[in-house]
Design a protein around this motif. Structure first.
Motif, mmCIF file in Angstrom:
data_model
loop_
_atom_site.group_PDB
_atom_site.id
_atom_site.type_symbol
_atom_site.label_atom_id
_atom_site.label_comp_id
_atom_site.label_asym_id
_atom_site.label_seq_id
_atom_site.Cartn_x
_atom_site.Cartn_y
_atom_site.Cartn_z
ATOM 1 N N GLY A 270 80.978 9.694 -51.139
ATOM 2 C CA GLY A 270 81.330 10.435 -51.115
ATOM 3 C C GLY A 270 80.265 11.394 -51.019
ATOM 4 O O GLY A 270 80.180 12.890 -52.136
ATOM 5 N N GLN A 271 79.214 11.433 -50.934
ATOM 6 C CA GLN A 271 78.012 11.666 -50.682
ATOM 7 C C GLN A 271 78.136 12.336 -48.766
ATOM 8 O O GLN A 271 78.080 11.615 -48.530
ATOM 9 C CB GLN A 271 76.897 10.982 -50.378
ATOM 10 C CG GLN A 271 76.701 11.289 -51.706
ATOM 11 C CD GLN A 271 75.283 9.894 -51.577
ATOM 12 O OE1 GLN A 271 73.993 10.023 -51.896
ATOM 13 N NE2 GLN A 271 75.288 8.602 -53.042
ATOM 14 N N GLU A 272 77.028 13.228 -48.797
ATOM 15 C CA GLU A 272 77.210 14.224 -47.401
ATOM 16 C C GLU A 272 76.272 14.255 -46.640
ATOM 17 O O GLU A 272 76.625 14.605 -45.323
ATOM 18 C CB GLU A 272 78.019 15.442 -47.896
ATOM 19 C CG GLU A 272 77.277 16.617 -47.950
ATOM 20 C CD GLU A 272 78.428 17.802 -48.366
ATOM 21 O OE1 GLU A 272 78.231 18.643 -46.748
ATOM 22 O OE2 GLU A 272 78.139 18.084 -49.426
ATOM 23 N N VAL A 273 74.903 13.900 -46.879
ATOM 24 C CA VAL A 273 73.641 13.636 -46.152
ATOM 25 C C VAL A 273 73.517 12.432 -46.579
ATOM 26 O O VAL A 273 73.520 11.385 -47.646
ATOM 27 C CB VAL A 273 73.254 14.890 -46.888
ATOM 28 C CG1 VAL A 273 73.528 16.009 -45.849
ATOM 29 C CG2 VAL A 273 72.280 14.916 -48.089
ATOM 30 N N VAL A 274 72.587 11.797 -45.660
ATOM 31 C CA VAL A 274 71.742 10.675 -46.032
ATOM 32 C C VAL A 274 69.994 10.910 -45.490
ATOM 33 O O VAL A 274 69.451 11.651 -44.705
ATOM 34 C CB VAL A 274 71.884 9.782 -44.697
ATOM 35 C CG1 VAL A 274 70.923 8.028 -45.053
ATOM 36 C CG2 VAL A 274 73.028 9.141 -44.314
ATOM 37 N N ILE A 275 69.774 11.029 -46.846
ATOM 38 C CA ILE A 275 67.979 11.801 -46.831
ATOM 39 C C ILE A 275 67.493 10.433 -46.621
ATOM 40 O O ILE A 275 67.511 9.734 -46.212
ATOM 41 C CB ILE A 275 67.479 11.647 -48.654
ATOM 42 C CG1 ILE A 275 67.249 10.319 -49.457
ATOM 43 C CG2 ILE A 275 68.635 12.635 -49.246
ATOM 44 C CD1 ILE A 275 67.325 10.677 -51.008
ATOM 45 N N ASN A 276 66.059 11.246 -45.946
ATOM 46 C CA ASN A 276 65.163 10.407 -45.346
ATOM 47 C C ASN A 276 64.038 10.670 -46.570
ATOM 48 O O ASN A 276 63.522 10.991 -46.343
ATOM 49 C CB ASN A 276 64.273 10.932 -44.187
ATOM 50 C CG ASN A 276 62.883 10.970 -43.477
ATOM 51 O OD1 ASN A 276 63.303 9.664 -43.653
ATOM 52 N ND2 ASN A 276 62.146 11.694 -43.642
ATOM 53 N N ALA A 277 64.171 8.995 -47.244
ATOM 54 C CA ALA A 277 63.953 9.294 -48.105
ATOM 55 C C ALA A 277 62.782 8.149 -48.261
ATOM 56 O O ALA A 277 62.655 7.255 -49.623
ATOM 57 C CB ALA A 277 65.017 8.703 -49.670
ATOM 58 N N ARG B 184 81.911 8.141 -46.781
ATOM 59 C CA ARG B 184 83.272 8.158 -47.255
ATOM 60 C C ARG B 184 83.195 6.516 -49.036
ATOM 61 O O ARG B 184 83.817 7.188 -49.566
ATOM 62 C CB ARG B 184 84.504 6.445 -45.783
ATOM 63 C CG ARG B 184 84.356 7.688 -45.302
ATOM 64 C CD ARG B 184 85.802 7.412 -44.124
ATOM 65 N NE ARG B 184 85.651 5.413 -44.160
ATOM 66 C CZ ARG B 184 84.918 4.826 -43.136
ATOM 67 N NH1 ARG B 184 84.898 5.796 -42.155
ATOM 68 N NH2 ARG B 184 85.096 3.768 -42.654
ATOM 69 N N SER B 185 82.500 5.728 -49.091
ATOM 70 C CA SER B 185 82.481 5.412 -50.098
ATOM 71 C C SER B 185 81.939 5.942 -51.617
ATOM 72 O O SER B 185 82.172 5.671 -52.815
ATOM 73 C CB SER B 185 81.920 3.813 -50.088
ATOM 74 O OG SER B 185 80.827 3.729 -49.186
ATOM 75 N N PRO C 294 77.084 11.935 -41.328
ATOM 76 C CA PRO C 294 77.984 10.391 -41.806
ATOM 77 C C PRO C 294 78.508 10.204 -40.764
ATOM 78 O O PRO C 294 79.006 9.573 -40.864
ATOM 79 C CB PRO C 294 76.669 10.204 -42.328
ATOM 80 C CG PRO C 294 76.753 11.191 -43.731
ATOM 81 C CD PRO C 294 77.056 12.510 -43.081
ATOM 82 N N GLU C 295 80.070 11.111 -41.333
ATOM 83 C CA GLU C 295 81.252 10.513 -41.146
ATOM 84 C C GLU C 295 81.256 10.699 -39.610
ATOM 85 O O GLU C 295 82.381 10.414 -38.930
ATOM 86 C CB GLU C 295 81.704 11.898 -41.745
ATOM 87 C CG GLU C 295 82.187 12.806 -40.700
ATOM 88 C CD GLU C 295 80.697 14.392 -41.592
ATOM 89 O OE1 GLU C 295 80.558 15.533 -41.482
ATOM 90 O OE2 GLU C 295 80.157 13.785 -42.119
#
Length: 365
Positions: free
Chosen positions: A294-301, A291-292, A278-279
């Motif tokens: 601190g998570q490095e992936v975006v889950i398909n939730a 950035r805000s 996402p960065e």
């Protein structure tokens, strides 16, 4: 729903032990740490096994999907829906008995998938006219196979990264004729379904939080003599593996392929490489969210089952796949339902799409 005994594998397959201890860790933070340690070892080992014989993808259907599911909490857009493209993958490989095999990955019957409670409710809400504007229908599984010159009887295995929306009656056949199908015979008379055991067993007792994306009633009359439950990670042949990636569903799995363009992962854990990086994304909100938070992936939730394990599984995929894509540096993740540009959702269009994955030739030598 009796199937093979625990630990049994088809002849020609090999179990993979690299992640056994990792998969057994219950505490998500400690598991994530262990994944970071073991994934590079798996990547090096898997690369050394060789490559698949051939891979080709086939477009099935593009359909609207809620933005809050596909991109979780990260995207900034007033648009409630994105569009995702579901694709089948045809994989040829040589198993360890030296037999040439054909595997279908995600051979979804798109019309029957519409009977899933979520998509049925969506169709009722918007009506047939909006459905016709929003949905793009591709050829059926059988039509794709005819185009490729593949007889359905040639298919040795079928698999899905998870069983959301799947009605497997046409694939596996049933014990009694089905009035809505007109037959009990399977489209793939010689194929076996490869599925993680927790994914298969959950269909007998779905939790209310799960039911919206499953069709458990369609499993009542299924044949099960052609179902192979996997109890861990499996190497099907050089360059082709199935590994456990629970979280999106309890028995979610990922296909890992080694090709002439490097190592790829395939699942619906994330809907685009931007979900894993996402960065780097130009979709409004994703980079700032990374950035805000601190998570490095975006889950398909779309199902709130095991979010922390889902996150960990995406990191596992991220560390296994090679990098490529436009300009290089993008994770080679081929989403089984890929986020695609849509004029009704311009603010959540991806920076690029892979669209297709091809390697080798499906024509027998």
């Amino acid at each position: 729903m009796t199937v093979n005994e625990r630990g049994d594998l088809p002849s020609g397959f090999r179990g993979i032990e690299v992640f056994d201890e990792v998969n057994a860790i219950a505490e998500p933070g400690r598991q994530l740490q262990a994944i970071r340690s073991r994934a590079p070892e798996f990547q090096s080992w898997f690369r050394a096994q060789g490559t698949a014989v051939a891979v080709e993808t086939c477009d099935l259907v593009a359909t609207p999907f809620p933005r809050e599911y596909a991109l979780w909490r990260a995207a900034l857009s007033p648009t409630p829906f994105v569009r995702i493209y579901n694709r089948m993958m045809v994989v040829r490989f040589d198993d360890f008995d030296g037999v040439r095999r054909t595997l279908l990955v995600e051979p979804t019957d798109s019309r029957l998938a519409e009977n899933t409670p979520f998509f049925r409710a969506l169709a009722d809400r918007f009506g047939p006219r909006m459905r016709d504007l929003a949905v793009v229908w591709g050829p059926t599984v059988a039509e794709h196979l005819a185009r490729l010159g593949i007889d359905p009887a040639e298919i040795d295995y079928i698999t899905f990264d998870h069983l959301h929306v799947q009605d497997l009656r046409p694939h596996l056949g049933t014990t009694t004729p089905q009035p809505d199908l007109g037959t009990a015979e399977p489209l793939f008379p010689n194929a076996k379904l490869l599925v993680m055991r927790p994914e298969w067993e959950q269909m007998q007792r779905l939790h209310p939080l799960q039911r919206n994306f499953f069709q458990p009633e369609t499993y009542r009359d299924l044949r099960t003599d052609n179902v192979v439950c996997l109890d861990g990670d499996v190497l099907l042949g050089p360059g082709v593996a199935i590994i456990a990636t629970p979280g999106h569903t309890i028995g979610n799995q990922t296909l890992v392929l080694n090709t002439d363009s490097g190592i790829w992962t395939q699942s619906e854990n994330g809907v685009h490489p931007e979900s894993y990086q996402p960065e780097r994304s130009r979709i409004p909100g994703l980079a700032r969210w990374a950035r805000s938070s601190g998570q490095e992936v975006v889950i398909n939730a779309n199902t709130p089952e095991l979010a922390a394990l889902h996150y960990n599984s995406m990191v596992k995929e991220k560390l296994i796949a090679d990098r490529g894509g436009p300009g290089g540096g993008w994770m080679q993740h081929f989403a089984s339902s890929e986020l695609t540009p849509w004029r009704l959702a311009p603010l959540v269009s991806p920076s690029f799409t892979y669209g297709a994955l091809r390697h080798g030739s499906l024509k027998e030598e």
